[in-house]
Design a protein around this motif. Structure first.
Motif, short mmCIF file in Angstrom:
data_model
loop_
_atom_site.label_atom_id
_atom_site.label_comp_id
_atom_site.label_asym_id
_atom_site.label_seq_id
_atom_site.Cartn_x
_atom_site.Cartn_y
_atom_site.Cartn_z
N GLU A 236 43.38 35.66 41.87
CA GLU A 236 42.96 34.38 41.10
C GLU A 236 43.76 34.52 39.56
N CYS A 237 44.99 33.80 39.32
CA CYS A 237 45.71 33.76 38.20
C CYS A 237 45.26 33.69 36.85
N ASN A 238 43.94 32.88 36.95
CA ASN A 238 43.45 32.37 35.70
C ASN A 238 42.28 33.42 35.15
N LEU A 239 42.02 34.71 35.98
CA LEU A 239 40.79 35.45 35.76
C LEU A 239 41.33 36.60 35.36
N PHE A 240 40.73 37.47 34.33
CA PHE A 240 41.13 38.62 33.90
C PHE A 240 39.74 39.44 33.48
N VAL A 241 39.69 41.05 33.44
CA VAL A 241 38.57 41.37 33.02
C VAL A 241 39.08 42.29 32.04
N TYR A 242 38.19 42.83 30.95
CA TYR A 242 38.67 43.86 30.07
C TYR A 242 37.24 44.64 29.83
N SER A 243 37.36 45.83 29.58
CA SER A 243 36.24 46.84 29.12
C SER A 243 36.18 47.22 27.79
N SER A 244 35.07 47.66 27.37
CA SER A 244 34.82 48.08 26.11
C SER A 244 34.29 49.55 25.75
N LEU A 259 41.97 30.60 23.81
CA LEU A 259 41.62 31.67 23.08
C LEU A 259 40.26 32.22 23.88
N CYS A 260 40.31 33.23 24.61
CA CYS A 260 39.02 33.57 25.62
C CYS A 260 38.02 34.41 25.02
N ASP A 261 37.67 33.80 23.80
CA ASP A 261 36.55 34.59 22.98
C ASP A 261 35.20 34.42 23.36
N ARG A 262 34.88 33.60 24.53
CA ARG A 262 33.85 33.27 25.16
C ARG A 262 34.06 33.87 26.65
N HIS A 263 33.21 34.93 27.21
CA HIS A 263 33.42 35.45 28.46
C HIS A 263 32.75 34.55 29.30
N ALA A 264 33.05 34.64 30.59
CA ALA A 264 32.65 33.86 31.55
C ALA A 264 31.41 34.64 32.24
N LYS A 265 31.74 36.00 32.36
CA LYS A 265 30.37 36.88 32.75
C LYS A 265 30.50 38.29 31.83
N LEU A 266 29.35 38.66 31.97
CA LEU A 266 29.10 40.04 31.08
C LEU A 266 28.65 40.93 32.19
N SER A 294 40.61 43.47 47.49
CA SER A 294 40.02 41.90 47.97
C SER A 294 39.67 41.16 46.85
N GLY A 295 39.46 41.51 45.78
CA GLY A 295 39.01 40.86 44.54
C GLY A 295 37.39 40.67 44.53
N VAL A 308 30.59 50.75 40.69
CA VAL A 308 31.43 49.64 41.41
C VAL A 308 30.44 48.73 41.19
N TRP A 309 30.98 47.44 40.86
CA TRP A 309 30.28 45.99 40.42
C TRP A 309 30.50 44.95 41.39
N ASP A 310 29.92 44.25 41.68
CA ASP A 310 30.15 42.97 42.57
C ASP A 310 30.02 41.88 41.68
N PHE A 311 31.22 41.22 41.81
CA PHE A 311 31.38 39.81 40.80
C PHE A 311 30.36 39.01 40.57
N ARG A 312 29.46 39.06 41.65
CA ARG A 312 28.54 38.07 41.93
C ARG A 312 27.20 38.57 41.20
N MET A 313 27.12 39.84 40.82
CA MET A 313 26.03 40.55 40.11
C MET A 313 26.27 41.19 38.83
N GLU A 314 25.72 40.67 37.78
CA GLU A 314 26.27 41.05 36.35
C GLU A 314 25.23 42.28 35.75
N THR A 315 24.02 42.24 36.48
CA THR A 315 22.95 43.11 35.74
C THR A 315 23.02 44.41 36.09
N LYS A 316 23.60 44.94 37.28
CA LYS A 316 23.89 46.34 37.21
C LYS A 316 24.85 46.38 38.24
N PRO A 317 25.49 47.68 38.37
CA PRO A 317 26.59 48.09 39.37
C PRO A 317 25.68 48.09 40.79
N VAL A 318 26.68 47.80 41.89
CA VAL A 318 26.14 47.90 43.12
C VAL A 318 26.18 49.40 43.78
#
Length: 449
Positions: A236-244, A259-266, A294-295, A308-318
């Motif tokens: 997906e060419c419009n999506l990217f992630v960054y860690s902190s 300006l992606c100052d508001r994230h879609a998911k955290l 696979s993305g 390992v995180w699932d893109f469909r679950m933000e609360t904790k790693p799978v």
């Protein structure tokens, strides 16, 4: 074949590099990267050099297959520079290398140091043109008065030459040190990230980039976190992630705003208050984030483990994989010798079934995932020249003793060598071949077919 999720027995294939007696700081490998078909393997070092290895054609044809590589090209990518405005020395060390997908006979790669990104073209030449009208065979211009007849140039075979030439130089866009570059799936744009900003570039435009993330506060005294890694989604060419450095990962969608100052998911795992200590913030900082092929998943590496995180679950790693949990009791001494700030990278196997990352004492870890989310198999292996004496023999799994009672084949946690650290690893995109950088040596291992 053992590349489809079955348990793999690893064996030594090759080691590249000089013996430890001849090591200089410039020789230390700072990044490792396979290209998209695994035929080429590139390393960058602290001396600003890029070395490209090519898969030995005979090693693919023999039975069983071998993962053997020969030196293909070596070139100086970056030189030391000096920023006179800020009185800062800019190191030549190569921070990252990223390959572009091959579109013709030539290969292209991006390399970066702290400030400048370069696009390199690597091409072969095995023919030469002779019979020029306007110059001699040696290249000197001919006197026009001596040209008495028209000659037709001819192409003749010549010794194979591999040439690396810089095609683009992307500079002056980062105030802080570049820690990541990532190519977009459109193969036309890429991002570069430093501590506080992420920029979007077009491969054809060197004098302009777009700032897509800026977390710099108006007052730097209010700074609470920095960007540690960034990567585009593989499809997906419009999506990217960054860690902190706070242990969070943000998913951003460039369709939402310039300006992606508001994230879609955290993506963030709540901290256990009972486990909090002086070192909690340091060890929770994410040093690397990699999206699965696979993305659907992404992997993050903090100081003590992999998640390992699932893109469909933000609360904790799978899935959670402790890498060297036995170091938790050593954090005080690791803080004193600065090892606690080491930035370990991680990588996926081509089929997304396995994960790899490094540790200390020349150890690196391979985890095999299971469909149920639990750990089915894990290995601790060692990158050492002793393995070179036993080619094609299965590598012996290493174990670290965490108690006073130590078994025969275990090493005490107090005896670990923290100078021998495995920070950079890479996995072949289609086969069970891995590359591990150990100081100035590049080790290549493969499964035993």
């Amino acid at each position: 074949m053992a590349g489809n999720g079955g348990e793999t027995t690893w064996c030594f294939s090759q080691v590249k590099g000089t013996l430890e007696d001849d090591v200089t700081e410039a020789d230390l490998i700072s990044c490792v990267e396979f290209n998209h078909d695994g035929e080429l393997l590139a390393t960058g070092d602290k001396g600003g050099r890029v070395v490209i290895f090519q898969r030995d054609p005979a090693s693919k044809q023999c039975v069983p297959k071998k993962g053997e590589y020969n030196v293909y090209s070596t070139f100086q990518s970056h030189e030391p520079e000096f920023d006179y405005l800020k009185s800062l020395e800019i190191e030549e060390k190569i921070n990252k290398i990223r390959w572009l997908k091959q579109k013709n006979q030539a290969h292209f790669l991006l390399s970066t140091n702290d400030k400048t990104i370069k696009l390199w073209k690597v091409s072969e030449r095995d023919k030469r043109v002779t019979g020029y009208n306007t110059r001699e065979e040696g290249g000197r211009p001919r006197d026009p008065s001596r040209v008495t007849q028209l000659r037709v140039p001819t192409v003749r075979p010549a010794d194979l030459m591999v040439e690396a030439s810089p095609r683009r130089i992307f500079a002056n866009a980062h105030t802080y040190h570049i820690n990541s570059i990532s190519l977009n799936s459109d193969q036309e744009t890429y991002l570069s990230a430093d501590d506080l900003r992420i920029n979007l570039w077009h491969l054809e435009i060197t004098d302009q980039s777009f700032n897509i993330v800026d977390i710099k506060p108006a007052n730097m005294e209010e700074l609470t976190e920095v960007i540690t890694a960034a990567e585009f989604h593989p499809t997906e060419c419009n999506l990217f992630v960054y860690s902190s450095s706070k242990g969070t990962i943000r998913l951003c969608d460039m369709r939402a705003a310039a300006l992606c100052d508001r994230h879609a998911k955290l993506f963030e795992e709540p901290e256990d208050p009972q486990a909090r200590s002086f070192f909690s913030e340091i060890i929770s900082s994410i040093s690397d984030v990699k999206l699965s092929n696979s993305g659907r998943y992404m992997m993050s590496r903090d100081y003590l483990g992999l998640k390992v995180w699932d893109f469909r679950m933000e609360t904790k790693p799978v899935e959670t994989y402790p890498v060297h949990e036995y170091l938790r009791s050593k954090l005080c001494s690791l803080y004193e010798n600065d090892c606690i700030f080491d930035k370990f990278e991680c990588c996926w196997s081509g089929d997304d079934h396995r994960l790899m990352t490094g540790s200390y004492n020349g150890f690196f870890r391979i985890f095999e995932r299971s469909g149920g989310g639990g750990r089915r198999n894990e290995l601790t292996l060692e990158a050492s020249r002793e393995a070179a004496a036993r080619p094609r023999q299965p590598l012996r799994a290493r174990r670290v003793a965490t108690t006073a009672k130590r078994k025969k084949d275990e090493i005490s946690v107090d005896c670990l060598d923290f100078i021998k650290k495995i920070l950079h690893t890479a996995w072949h995109p289609h086969e069970s071949i891995i590359a591990v950088a150990a100081t100035n040596n590049l080790f290549i291992f493969q499964d035993k077919y």
